[in-house]
Scaffold this active site. Structure first.
Site, PDB file in Angstrom:
ATOM      1  N   GLU A  41       0.873  -1.168   0.000  1.00  0.00           N
ATOM      2  CA  GLU A  41       0.000   0.000   0.000  1.00  0.00           C
ATOM      3  C   GLU A  41       0.916   1.226   0.000  1.00  0.00           C
ATOM      4  O   GLU A  41       1.804   1.319   0.854  1.00  0.00           O
ATOM      5  CB  GLU A  41      -0.894  -0.005   1.253  1.00  0.00           C
ATOM      6  CG  GLU A  41      -1.863   1.153   1.215  1.00  0.00           C
ATOM      7  CD  GLU A  41      -2.756   1.273   2.443  1.00  0.00           C
ATOM      8  OE1 GLU A  41      -2.758   0.374   3.297  1.00  0.00           O
ATOM      9  OE2 GLU A  41      -3.457   2.302   2.519  1.00  0.00           O
ATOM     10  N   ARG A 269       5.445 -12.738   9.490  1.00  0.00           N
ATOM     11  CA  ARG A 269       6.118 -11.488   9.132  1.00  0.00           C
ATOM     12  C   ARG A 269       7.431 -11.386   9.876  1.00  0.00           C
ATOM     13  O   ARG A 269       7.645 -12.014  10.913  1.00  0.00           O
ATOM     14  CB  ARG A 269       5.233 -10.277   9.409  1.00  0.00           C
ATOM     15  CG  ARG A 269       4.863 -10.041  10.855  1.00  0.00           C
ATOM     16  CD  ARG A 269       4.176  -8.695  11.052  1.00  0.00           C
ATOM     17  NE  ARG A 269       3.221  -8.374  10.016  1.00  0.00           N
ATOM     18  CZ  ARG A 269       3.139  -7.176   9.401  1.00  0.00           C
ATOM     19  NH1 ARG A 269       3.931  -6.199   9.716  1.00  0.00           N
ATOM     20  NH2 ARG A 269       2.244  -6.963   8.476  1.00  0.00           N
ATOM     21  N   LYS A 279       4.317   0.808   9.587  1.00  0.00           N
ATOM     22  CA  LYS A 279       4.469   2.039   8.807  1.00  0.00           C
ATOM     23  C   LYS A 279       3.879   3.232   9.541  1.00  0.00           C
ATOM     24  O   LYS A 279       4.397   4.337   9.445  1.00  0.00           O
ATOM     25  CB  LYS A 279       3.795   1.876   7.439  1.00  0.00           C
ATOM     26  CG  LYS A 279       4.672   1.089   6.466  1.00  0.00           C
ATOM     27  CD  LYS A 279       4.150   1.184   5.050  1.00  0.00           C
ATOM     28  CE  LYS A 279       3.070   0.159   4.824  1.00  0.00           C
ATOM     29  NZ  LYS A 279       2.692   0.038   3.404  1.00  0.00           N
TER      30      LYS A 279
HETATM   31  P1  ATP Z   1       1.147  -1.952   8.120  1.00  0.00           P
HETATM   32  O1  ATP Z   1       2.117  -2.777   8.919  1.00  0.00           O
HETATM   33  O2  ATP Z   1       1.442  -0.508   8.153  1.00  0.00           O
HETATM   34  O3  ATP Z   1      -0.277  -2.351   8.298  1.00  0.00           O
HETATM   35  P2  ATP Z   1       2.097  -3.417   5.913  1.00  0.00           P
HETATM   36  O4  ATP Z   1       3.499  -3.340   6.380  1.00  0.00           O
HETATM   37  O5  ATP Z   1       1.308  -4.663   5.960  1.00  0.00           O
HETATM   38  O6  ATP Z   1       1.295  -2.282   6.617  1.00  0.00           O
HETATM   39  P3  ATP Z   1       1.728  -3.360   3.047  1.00  0.00           P
HETATM   40  O7  ATP Z   1       2.073  -2.260   2.136  1.00  0.00           O
HETATM   41  O8  ATP Z   1       0.342  -3.836   3.075  1.00  0.00           O
HETATM   42  O9  ATP Z   1       2.122  -2.815   4.456  1.00  0.00           O
HETATM   43  O10 ATP Z   1       2.717  -4.575   2.809  1.00  0.00           O
HETATM   44  C1  ATP Z   1       2.987  -5.082   1.532  1.00  0.00           C
HETATM   45  C2  ATP Z   1       3.358  -6.519   1.627  1.00  0.00           C
HETATM   46  O11 ATP Z   1       4.482  -6.683   2.470  1.00  0.00           O
HETATM   47  C3  ATP Z   1       2.237  -7.345   2.205  1.00  0.00           C
HETATM   48  O12 ATP Z   1       2.092  -8.503   1.429  1.00  0.00           O
HETATM   49  C4  ATP Z   1       2.689  -7.663   3.573  1.00  0.00           C
HETATM   50  O13 ATP Z   1       2.187  -8.911   3.980  1.00  0.00           O
HETATM   51  C5  ATP Z   1       4.204  -7.669   3.437  1.00  0.00           C
HETATM   52  N1  ATP Z   1       4.829  -7.290   4.703  1.00  0.00           N
HETATM   53  C6  ATP Z   1       4.578  -6.203   5.434  1.00  0.00           C
HETATM   54  N2  ATP Z   1       5.296  -6.182   6.563  1.00  0.00           N
HETATM   55  C7  ATP Z   1       6.033  -7.319   6.566  1.00  0.00           C
HETATM   56  C8  ATP Z   1       6.980  -7.896   7.469  1.00  0.00           C
HETATM   57  N3  ATP Z   1       7.316  -7.310   8.614  1.00  0.00           N
HETATM   58  N4  ATP Z   1       7.536  -9.074   7.109  1.00  0.00           N
HETATM   59  C9  ATP Z   1       7.219  -9.660   5.956  1.00  0.00           C
HETATM   60  N5  ATP Z   1       6.351  -9.185   5.077  1.00  0.00           N
HETATM   61  C10 ATP Z   1       5.746  -8.019   5.359  1.00  0.00           C
END
Ligand code: ATP
Ligand code: MG
Length: 568
Positions: A41, A269, A279
């Site tokens: 996003e 994650r 974020k």
């Molecule tokens: P927020 O934590 O702010 O809710 P987000 O980090 O999930 O948002 P996205 O932009 O939705 O932000 O993430 C994009 C992709 O990265 C998604 O598929 C998410 O699952 C993956 N992702 C996000 N954070 C992690 C993490 N800490 N480890 C592995 N993958 C991640």
């Protein structure tokens, strides 16, 4: 190796997603296609957790001859910006991955998603609800208590179609209506309790402008976007596991039974010790100026790590090393630091720098004489050769390498003691000169001309070797010494009454004025070096003709290597 042990070897190294893909390929699923995507996003900069997801998704596509899309999940116009889109593209490329012409946006599918919504209304499985967001959430119930059905749930299909069209046409106020799926208000899965599919928002969207005033929720857009792009393996993080039945429900409404559909697989994650990864929280640090922007070298963002001196190779190595788990865990940040040391050890040129300088004068060294000492550029890389370092009567050494009242185990320089100056001579401390406040200003030494490094007669041994610079042949630099941004392992788990910001490390940045070799003439932003005995450093992009700025990436002490040695 015989065949079975070969097989074992390769199956041992498969992670659970690779195992699923290989099984799907064996069964000929999806015409044997492997198509993944990375779906950020655009509401912030990417961080090291995203890097894990990028390496995984693009890596799977590479490994199985498939494709990986870059898709911006831009369904929430209030938080999304073009700046973030641009930074995300830069970071994915920098990590070494390419989406070719497959740069997609959920917002490109708004029209199709709208049509899907109409289809679902026509099936009698979605309704326009007049309750406010607060009312909806008050009626949702709890995991153990069923929710209450909306009084608008039984509207006729015609009425729903009419109201939904008028929502789109902008006839209603923000917050006055939503489109909701009609599923089950007593489902044990809260996400199945008539979730919202569309809400009214009179917001300007970074791509669709003012064309829309209704926006699909993330849940309504995400699975269908995968379907539209013909994704085969939708890889995401564990928190979406509970959303999966809802994604499948939406697909049930718009696809024929038994036809193609994307399948979602969840992995844990990445959590890193001494780091936050949300974020929203990172944005807070930027907005409230706890750090100097998204690319502050203390940030866990990809742009921060880049400015800190990390390489794409080190991050890919890290992602590979941590693997893909099914259960949440916290990875020691020392492993990330180990990854960059491993990489830079092989390729960073060695240089000398003195970051907390004190003058050393060799009283018996001829005035005006300059000798050129051979210094090894990188002992790990024979190709890198040697350079000449200027040596003269007046030098700088590290303040820490001298102690006036030294304990017996202190083998570096002390009154009457000897030390080797690397690549040069053995010197002996004769006396020291102090200023009126008692601070050491000059260390006076004598040298033994017979001890020049590399000369046959230079065999005499002393217990310590230190680094140095010739005062007249060195260059001033601003050196930024970074430490961890947080003082506790898990800043997200704050005690009551505190939040993550209460654990910020007040000493995470120390700026000192030091000296580097005068070979630092035409360095470029992000050039990387090992300063002997001090650590790995890189040239900060704010460096210009007047000011050389160096960022410390990591020190040389490798806590992770120690852990690994203990374990093996
Ligand atoms: P927020 O934590 O702010 O809710 P987000 O980090 O999930 O948002 P996205 O932009 O939705 O932000 O993430 C994009 C992709 O990265 C998604 O598929 C998410 O699952 C993956 N992702 C996000 N954070 C992690 C993490 N800490 N480890 C592995 N993958 C991640
Ligand atoms: Mg997310």
């Amino acid at each position: 190796m015989n065949d079975t042990s070969k097989e074992k070897e390769s199956s041992k190294s498969l992670n659970f997603i690779q195992a699923i893909i290989e099984e799907d390929l064996r069964q000929g699923k999806n015409e044997k296609r492997v198509h993944t995507r990375f779906p950020p996003e655009p509401n912030g900069y990417l961080h090291i957790g995203h890097a894990k997801s990028i390496c995984l998704n693009f890596g799977l596509a590479q490994q199985y001859g498939g494709k990986c899309n870059l898709r911006f999940d831009d369904t929430n116009p209030t938080k999304e910006e073009v700046e973030y889109v641009d930074s995300i593209k830069e970071d994915v490329h920098w990590l070494g991955f390419d989406w070719e012409d497959r740069e997609y946006y959920a917002s490109d599918y708004f029209e199709i998603l709208y049509d899907y919504a109409i289809t679902i209304i026509n099936k009698g499985k979605a309704f326009v609800c007049d309750m406010s967001a607060e009312e909806i959430s008050a009626n949702r119930g709890t995991p153990t208590r069923p929710g209450k059905e909306s009084p608008y749930r039984d509207r006729s299909i015609e009425e729903n179609l009419d109201l939904f069209r008028r929502m789109r046409a902008g006839e209603f106020k923000e917050g006055s209506h939503t489109l909701r799926a009609k599923i089950d208000m007593s489902s044990p899965n809260m996400h199945m309790r008539d979730p919202v599919m569309y809400r009214i928002m009179f917001d300007h969207h970074h791509r669709t402008g003012d064309k829309w005033c209704i926006y699909p929720t993330y849940d309504f857009a995400h699975g269908q976007s995968d379907y539209i792009e013909r994704i085969t393996h939708s890889v995401c993080t564990l928190e979406f596991e509970v959303h999966r039945p809802l994604y499948d429900w939406f697909l049930d409404q718009i696809t024929e039974p038994g036809s193609y559909r994307p399948h979602q697989y969840e992995f844990a994650r990445l959590n890193l010790s001494y780091t936050i990864m949300s974020k929203r929280k990172l944005l807070e640090l930027v907005k409230e100026k706890y750090v100097n922007g998204w690319d502050d070298p203390r940030m866990p963002t990809i742009s921060g790590l880049r400015r800190r001196g990390y390489t794409p190779e080190s991050i890919r190595y890290f992602a590979d090393k941590i693997g893909v788990a099914k259960r949440d865990n916290v990875i020691d940040v020392a492993l990330l630091e180990h990854s960059i040391r491993e990489d830079l050890n092989k390729r960073a040129l060695r240089r000398m720098a003195v970051i907390r300088p004190v003058k050393l004068v060799i009283d018996n060294y001829p005035d005006g004489l300059v000798e050129y000492m051979d210094a090894t550029n990188n002992p790990e890389d024979p190709e890198s050769g040697v350079r000449k370092m200027s040596f003269s009567k007046e030098l700088y050494i590290e303040r820490d390498d001298f102690m006036e009242e030294a304990p017996p185990k202190f083998f570096r320089l002390k009154p009457g003691g000897e030390v080797r100056l690397k690549y040069a001579y053995i010197v002996k401390c004769e006396y020291i000169e102090k200023d009126k406040d008692g601070n050491i200003e000059v260390i006076h030494c004598s040298y033994d001309p017979e001890t020049r490094s590399g000369m046959p007669q230079s065999n005499r041994k002393v217990k310590a070797t230190i680094h140095w610079l010739s005062a007249a042949h060195s260059k001033l630099a601003e050196i930024r010494l970074f430490d961890r941004l947080f003082t506790v392992e898990i800043p997200d788990e704050a005690e009551e009454g505190k939040d993550f910001k209460d654990y910020l490390n007040p000493d995470s940045l120390e700026v000192v004025q030091g000296f580097v070799e005068d070979s630092f003439q035409d360095v470029k932003a992000l050039d990387k070096f090992q300063f002997e005995r001090l650590g790995y450093f890189c040239v900060d992009p704010d460096t210009d003709a007047n000011k050389l700025i160096l960022n410390r990436t990591v020190t040389l002490k490798d806590a992770w290597a120690k852990i690994e040695r203990k374990q093996s």
